[in-house]
Design a protein around this motif. Structure first.
Motif, PDB file in Angstrom:
ATOM      1  N   GLY A 159      13.825   1.541  10.110  1.00  0.00           N
ATOM      2  CA  GLY A 159      15.312   2.247   9.368  1.00  0.00           C
ATOM      3  C   GLY A 159      14.444   3.437   9.222  1.00  0.00           C
ATOM      4  N   ALA A 160      14.640   4.915   9.463  1.00  0.00           N
ATOM      5  CA  ALA A 160      14.071   5.733   9.652  1.00  0.00           C
ATOM      6  C   ALA A 160      15.127   6.684   9.076  1.00  0.00           C
ATOM      7  N   ILE A 161      14.355   7.669   7.741  1.00  0.00           N
ATOM      8  CA  ILE A 161      14.917   9.229   7.493  1.00  0.00           C
ATOM      9  C   ILE A 161      13.631  10.153   7.548  1.00  0.00           C
ATOM     10  N   ILE A 162      13.868  10.656   8.610  1.00  0.00           N
ATOM     11  CA  ILE A 162      13.156  11.929   8.898  1.00  0.00           C
ATOM     12  C   ILE A 162      13.007  13.253   8.580  1.00  0.00           C
ATOM     13  N   GLU A 163      14.769  13.466   8.653  1.00  0.00           N
ATOM     14  CA  GLU A 163      15.616  14.899   8.429  1.00  0.00           C
ATOM     15  C   GLU A 163      16.395  15.177   7.054  1.00  0.00           C
ATOM     16  N   GLN A 164      16.435  15.614   6.881  1.00  0.00           N
ATOM     17  CA  GLN A 164      17.617  16.419   5.521  1.00  0.00           C
ATOM     18  C   GLN A 164      19.049  15.583   6.188  1.00  0.00           C
ATOM     19  N   PRO A 165      19.211  14.265   5.618  1.00  0.00           N
ATOM     20  CA  PRO A 165      20.184  13.542   5.701  1.00  0.00           C
ATOM     21  C   PRO A 165      21.536  14.525   6.614  1.00  0.00           C
ATOM     22  N   VAL A 179      -0.796  -0.704   9.123  1.00  0.00           N
ATOM     23  CA  VAL A 179       0.025  -1.229   8.302  1.00  0.00           C
ATOM     24  C   VAL A 179       0.336  -3.021   8.553  1.00  0.00           C
ATOM     25  N   GLU A 180      -0.119  -2.913   6.661  1.00  0.00           N
ATOM     26  CA  GLU A 180       0.652  -4.625   6.170  1.00  0.00           C
ATOM     27  C   GLU A 180       1.621  -4.887   5.840  1.00  0.00           C
ATOM     28  N   LYS A 181       2.181  -6.519   6.239  1.00  0.00           N
ATOM     29  CA  LYS A 181       3.684  -6.624   6.116  1.00  0.00           C
ATOM     30  C   LYS A 181       3.645  -6.600   4.710  1.00  0.00           C
ATOM     31  N   GLY A 182       4.874  -6.282   3.779  1.00  0.00           N
ATOM     32  CA  GLY A 182       4.990  -6.056   2.832  1.00  0.00           C
ATOM     33  C   GLY A 182       4.392  -5.044   1.885  1.00  0.00           C
ATOM     34  N   ASN A 183       3.863  -3.765   2.489  1.00  0.00           N
ATOM     35  CA  ASN A 183       2.886  -3.168   1.438  1.00  0.00           C
ATOM     36  C   ASN A 183       3.746  -2.076   1.254  1.00  0.00           C
ATOM     37  N   VAL A 184       3.647  -1.176   0.538  1.00  0.00           N
ATOM     38  CA  VAL A 184       4.174   0.270   0.825  1.00  0.00           C
ATOM     39  C   VAL A 184       2.962   1.455   0.069  1.00  0.00           C
ATOM     40  N   TYR A 185       3.271   1.705   1.742  1.00  0.00           N
ATOM     41  CA  TYR A 185       2.395   2.940   2.357  1.00  0.00           C
ATOM     42  C   TYR A 185       2.914   4.158   2.020  1.00  0.00           C
ATOM     43  N   GLN A 191      12.107  -7.119  -1.901  1.00  0.00           N
ATOM     44  CA  GLN A 191      12.945  -7.789  -0.888  1.00  0.00           C
ATOM     45  C   GLN A 191      11.474  -8.114   0.201  1.00  0.00           C
ATOM     46  N   GLY A 192      10.728  -7.568   0.061  1.00  0.00           N
ATOM     47  CA  GLY A 192       9.348  -7.807   1.528  1.00  0.00           C
ATOM     48  C   GLY A 192       9.645  -6.897   2.582  1.00  0.00           C
ATOM     49  N   ILE A 193      10.058  -6.102   2.513  1.00  0.00           N
ATOM     50  CA  ILE A 193      10.460  -4.659   4.007  1.00  0.00           C
ATOM     51  C   ILE A 193       9.161  -3.752   3.832  1.00  0.00           C
ATOM     52  N   THR A 194       8.410  -3.530   4.576  1.00  0.00           N
ATOM     53  CA  THR A 194       7.439  -2.917   4.497  1.00  0.00           C
ATOM     54  C   THR A 194       7.463  -1.496   4.802  1.00  0.00           C
ATOM     55  N   ILE A 195       7.477  -0.383   3.756  1.00  0.00           N
ATOM     56  CA  ILE A 195       7.581   1.070   3.771  1.00  0.00           C
ATOM     57  C   ILE A 195       5.978   1.727   3.427  1.00  0.00           C
ATOM     58  N   ILE A 196       7.033   2.459   4.807  1.00  0.00           N
ATOM     59  CA  ILE A 196       5.823   3.798   4.886  1.00  0.00           C
ATOM     60  C   ILE A 196       6.615   5.647   4.214  1.00  0.00           C
ATOM     61  N   ILE A 197       5.575   5.684   3.062  1.00  0.00           N
ATOM     62  CA  ILE A 197       6.563   7.659   2.736  1.00  0.00           C
ATOM     63  C   ILE A 197       5.428   8.588   3.381  1.00  0.00           C
ATOM     64  N   ALA A 198       6.489   9.628   2.940  1.00  0.00           N
ATOM     65  CA  ALA A 198       5.028  10.661   3.743  1.00  0.00           C
ATOM     66  C   ALA A 198       5.511  11.709   2.672  1.00  0.00           C
ATOM     67  N   SER A 199       4.712  12.159   1.666  1.00  0.00           N
ATOM     68  CA  SER A 199       4.213  13.032   1.036  1.00  0.00           C
ATOM     69  C   SER A 199       3.615  13.578   0.771  1.00  0.00           C
ATOM     70  N   HIS A 200       3.459  14.755   0.107  1.00  0.00           N
ATOM     71  CA  HIS A 200       2.503  16.104  -0.733  1.00  0.00           C
ATOM     72  C   HIS A 200       2.170  15.455  -2.631  1.00  0.00           C
ATOM     73  N   ASN A 229      19.293  -3.980   7.831  1.00  0.00           N
ATOM     74  CA  ASN A 229      18.649  -4.620   7.821  1.00  0.00           C
ATOM     75  C   ASN A 229      17.120  -4.291   8.273  1.00  0.00           C
ATOM     76  N   PRO A 230      16.692  -3.617   8.128  1.00  0.00           N
ATOM     77  CA  PRO A 230      15.133  -3.314   9.040  1.00  0.00           C
ATOM     78  C   PRO A 230      13.940  -4.343   8.272  1.00  0.00           C
ATOM     79  N   GLU A 231      12.929  -4.388   9.065  1.00  0.00           N
ATOM     80  CA  GLU A 231      12.115  -4.718   8.553  1.00  0.00           C
ATOM     81  C   GLU A 231      11.036  -3.600   7.515  1.00  0.00           C
ATOM     82  N   VAL A 232      11.213  -2.942   8.790  1.00  0.00           N
ATOM     83  CA  VAL A 232      10.075  -1.562   8.424  1.00  0.00           C
ATOM     84  C   VAL A 232      11.151  -0.420   7.750  1.00  0.00           C
ATOM     85  N   LEU A 233      10.601  -0.051   6.584  1.00  0.00           N
ATOM     86  CA  LEU A 233      11.441   1.612   5.964  1.00  0.00           C
ATOM     87  C   LEU A 233      10.427   2.971   5.815  1.00  0.00           C
TER      88      LEU A 233
END
Length: 300
Positions: free
Chosen positions: A77-83, A26-32, A177-186, A146-150
């Protein structure tokens, strides 16, 4: 590009293998996008990367450092389960509790509520929020430090179309804002709209890792029409540039072979030389959904 995360041969086995020897960067500043059907190993992968699940084998490196320690978690910063907030407390008070746990100043609360469009509702109790608002508050909570990765696990799951659009816009604004984001989705459509890169999982195996536009541009097809449909099909078959040629009414779809590179003008010229003159010619790319289905089919 700077690597934020590097995963090497990561495997997790419960009674069966859930994640099977996957590797990706995962490279900085991208949305995966971590893309795959339910049960493909997305949540388990996140659990290992956040050290809530022990891997069977393999390694990963956050910011060049092996594993996930407490200092690394401060950058994520992470959201893995329901709020999971207190229903009878306001959005503001709920975030104050999270801020105290994370050691984050309260001044940050209004900033993150503004990011997710909930600043005007900060005094309202959590139980009065819609599902979409609850999900947006969870994103605000993940942004407090203020995470570097979400990291977001199925952030639009269960939302109505309006809620999905709101989450999509929030993610896009955070990415700016330059934050790297990793999203799991179907949801392939959401990955295609939000993400720059995609990692495709099937039954715990990684079957593609790369840019979304490279995945969708690697294949394509032409839509063609001609007065002499039979001659058109015959000539397309003779050219050998296509993996399949389908007829839908008066329209022909010619799917370009993986090892072929052909433009519309080149094809038009080639057909004209053979006496086939077109009334319609459009080159199209396959959607991410079509590519995903093709990938899954080819790995069966």
């Amino acid at each position: 590009m700077e690597k934020i995360l590097s995963v090497k041969n990561l495997t997790k086995k419960f009674k069966r293998i859930v994640v099977n020897n996957i590797s990706f960067d995962v490279e900085k500043g991208n949305v995966y996008g971590l893309l795959g059907p339910n049960g493909s190993g997305k949540s388990t992968t996140f659990g290992m990367l956040l050290s809530t699940i022990n891997p069977t084998s393999g390694d990963w490196y956050w910011f060049g450092k092996k594993g996930t320690d407490s200092e690394t978690l401060k950058k994520i910063g992470a959201i893995i389960e329901q709020p999971n907030f207190y229903p009878y407390l306001s959005a503001e008070v709920n975030l104050k509790i999270v801020a105290e746990i994370k050691g984050t100043p309260f001044q940050r609360i209004d900033e993150v509520l503004s990011i997710v469009g909930l600043l005007e509702r900060k005094k309202d109790t959590f139980k009065t929020f819609s599902l979409g608002m609850k999900q947006r508050l969870a994103i605000a909570s993940a942004m407090l430090n203020n995470p570097e990765v979400l990291i977001l696990d199925e952030p639009t799951n269960g939302l109505d179309p309006e809620g999905i659009i709101q989450i999509r816009e929030i993610i896009s604004n955070i990415a700016k804002q330059g934050i790297t984001i990793i999203i799991a989705s179907h949801l392939l459509d959401e990955i295609e709209k939000i993400c720059s890169h995609v990692i495709v999982l099937k039954e715990g195996n990684s079957i593609y890792c790369g840019r979304v536009d490279e995945m969708t541009n690697s294949h394509g097809y032409f839509e063609l029409k001609a007065d002499n449909k039979t001659a058109l099909i015959q000539t397309l078959e003779e050219i050998h540039w296509f993996s399949s040629i389908d007829s839908e009414g008066d329209t022909i779809k010619a799917h370009i072979r993986e090892d072929a590179s052909v433009s519309a003008s080149t094809l038009n010229q080639k057909l004209a030389e053979k006496g086939v003159f077109l009334s319609h010619l459009v080159k199209k790319k396959l959607s991410l959904e079509s590519q995903f289905l093709e990938l899954v089919k080819n790995t069966n």
